[in-house]
Write a protein that holds these residues in place. Structure first.
Motif, PDB file in Angstrom:
ATOM      1  N   GLN A 102      -4.901 -32.602 141.590  1.00 56.28           N
ATOM      2  CA  GLN A 102      -6.149 -32.589 142.350  1.00 56.28           C
ATOM      3  C   GLN A 102      -6.162 -31.407 143.314  1.00 56.28           C
ATOM      4  O   GLN A 102      -5.225 -31.221 144.090  1.00 56.28           O
ATOM      5  CB  GLN A 102      -6.318 -33.897 143.122  1.00 56.28           C
ATOM      6  N   ARG A 104      -6.966 -29.916 146.473  1.00 60.10           N
ATOM      7  CA  ARG A 104      -7.262 -30.477 147.795  1.00 60.10           C
ATOM      8  C   ARG A 104      -7.375 -29.386 148.854  1.00 60.10           C
ATOM      9  O   ARG A 104      -6.852 -28.292 148.693  1.00 60.10           O
ATOM     10  CB  ARG A 104      -6.167 -31.467 148.207  1.00 60.10           C
ATOM     11  N   ARG A 208     -15.177 -30.793 149.579  1.00 63.01           N
ATOM     12  CA  ARG A 208     -14.349 -31.955 149.235  1.00 63.01           C
ATOM     13  C   ARG A 208     -15.123 -32.947 148.371  1.00 63.01           C
ATOM     14  O   ARG A 208     -14.642 -33.400 147.323  1.00 63.01           O
ATOM     15  CB  ARG A 208     -13.865 -32.637 150.519  1.00 63.01           C
ATOM     16  N   GLU A 209     -16.339 -33.272 148.783  1.00 63.56           N
ATOM     17  CA  GLU A 209     -17.131 -34.247 148.040  1.00 63.56           C
ATOM     18  C   GLU A 209     -17.639 -33.675 146.720  1.00 63.56           C
ATOM     19  O   GLU A 209     -17.752 -34.391 145.719  1.00 63.56           O
ATOM     20  CB  GLU A 209     -18.305 -34.718 148.899  1.00 63.56           C
ATOM     21  N   ARG A 212     -14.769 -33.775 144.282  1.00 64.57           N
ATOM     22  CA  ARG A 212     -14.543 -35.172 143.905  1.00 64.57           C
ATOM     23  C   ARG A 212     -15.609 -35.635 142.917  1.00 64.57           C
ATOM     24  O   ARG A 212     -15.313 -36.344 141.953  1.00 64.57           O
ATOM     25  CB  ARG A 212     -14.557 -36.057 145.153  1.00 64.57           C
ATOM     26  N   THR A 216     -14.809 -37.047 139.084  1.00 62.91           N
ATOM     27  CA  THR A 216     -15.084 -38.453 138.769  1.00 62.91           C
ATOM     28  C   THR A 216     -16.349 -38.653 137.945  1.00 62.91           C
ATOM     29  O   THR A 216     -16.655 -39.779 137.561  1.00 62.91           O
ATOM     30  CB  THR A 216     -15.211 -39.271 140.065  1.00 62.91           C
TER      31      THR A 216
END
Length: 312
Positions: A102, A104, A208-209, A212, A216
């Protein structure tokens, strides 16, 4: 050829370089591959240090060992090291689903560019070249050389230009692709330093979002929707998970994707009765090019969020 570019294609090299990178607090990162996303193979991971050193991690040669034995995952997943990227959604999608890594603590300059330059009705995000042009970080004497490097590289791997996308996983890696890959990360840290300011926390939050969301999502991070802005603007910008500006709707045929003035069913325009003076409309009541003396931004209350999710 760009200076200080190192190809890392053994586990021993990877581990040694990773140890150096773990001492940094900020790195520029990019990924190259074939139709890059969760279903497209990763070929290279480019990393540039604040001193301008560029390392190309050959994932075609190293495979999963780059992240485990080579410890590259420690850099990419570090919450201490800021990874400066430019639209890393496909990169994050590929790394997550193919290697379980991931990305980050990332800082997306595409988001920062939009916060600086886009207006609330701007539907699309901009590409890296537009960002570099607007920032002015590429010296004038280097621009022609960089353009040549990018053009030569694209002709090798873009099918529409006669190239083959599979060339990214052919070895030995061609020097033109080494130069192309290095160009993509060489200037990112300079842009971030130049634009450092009050929007930094908003950029980190949206990035970040956004990453993500790519990891997903039910579908791979590729396709035409990737060019549509999916976050609001302003100091309190938020990732929306949808288009920030809805597609234009034609009042003539009631379909989306175009305005009345370009409706494929009707080429007519409204005539005001002044001979050759013809005005195009978005609707019967509103001129498409009309700008009122005061915009909604002038009178909207602080913190107002409109139907597109944009905060004023």
């Amino acid at each position: 050829m760009l200076q200080r570019v190192s190809l890392v294609d053994t586990v021993e090299q990877c581990r040694a370089v990773t140890r150096q990178l773990l001492l940094q607090t900020e790195l520029a990162v990019d990924v190259e591959g074939i139709d890059l996303c969760r279903t497209g193979p990763v070929a290279l991971i480019q990393v540039c240090t604040p001193k301008g050193e560029v390392f190309l991690f050959d994932i075609t040669a190293l495979g999963r060992d780059a992240f485990s034995l080579g410890q590259l995952s420690l850099v990419l997943e570090s919450e201490r090291i800021c990874k400066v990227i430019y639209d890393g959604r496909a990169d994050a999608d590929a790394l997550c689903h193919q290697f379980g890594v991931q990305l980050r603590h990332a800082f997306d300059l595409q988001v920062q560019h939009a916060l600086r330059y886009s207006t609330t009705n701007d539907r699309y995000v901009k590409g890296l070249q537009r960002c570099l042009d607007d920032s002015g970080v590429v010296p004038h004497f280097e621009r022609a050389r960089i353009e040549r490097i990018k053009e030569v590289g694209k002709r090798l791997f873009v099918p529409e230009l006669g190239g083959r996308s599979s060339i990214w996983i052919e070895r030995p890696l061609r020097q033109a692709l080494v130069d192309y890959a290095a160009c993509d990360v060489k200037y990112l840290l300079r842009v971030k330093a130049l634009w450092a300011g009050a929007t930094s926390q908003a950029v980190l939050r949206v990035t970040r979002e956004r990453l993500r969301g790519a990891m997903t999502a039910q579908v791979p991070a590729k396709g035409s929707h990737m060019s549509v802005r999916d976050f609001s603007l302003g100091p309190h910008a938020q990732y929306l998970g949808r288009e920030a500006v809805a597609q234009p709707r034609c009042f003539k045929c009631d379909s989306t994707g175009h305005l009345a003035r370009s409706c494929p069913l009707d080429d007519d325009v409204f005539d005001l009765g002044y001979g050759s003076d013809r005005v195009y409309y978005d609707s019967p009541q509103h001129y498409s090019d009309y700008s009122p003396p005061l915009t909604f931004r002038d009178i909207a209350p602080d913190g107002y969020i409109d139907s597109s999710g944009n905060e004023w």
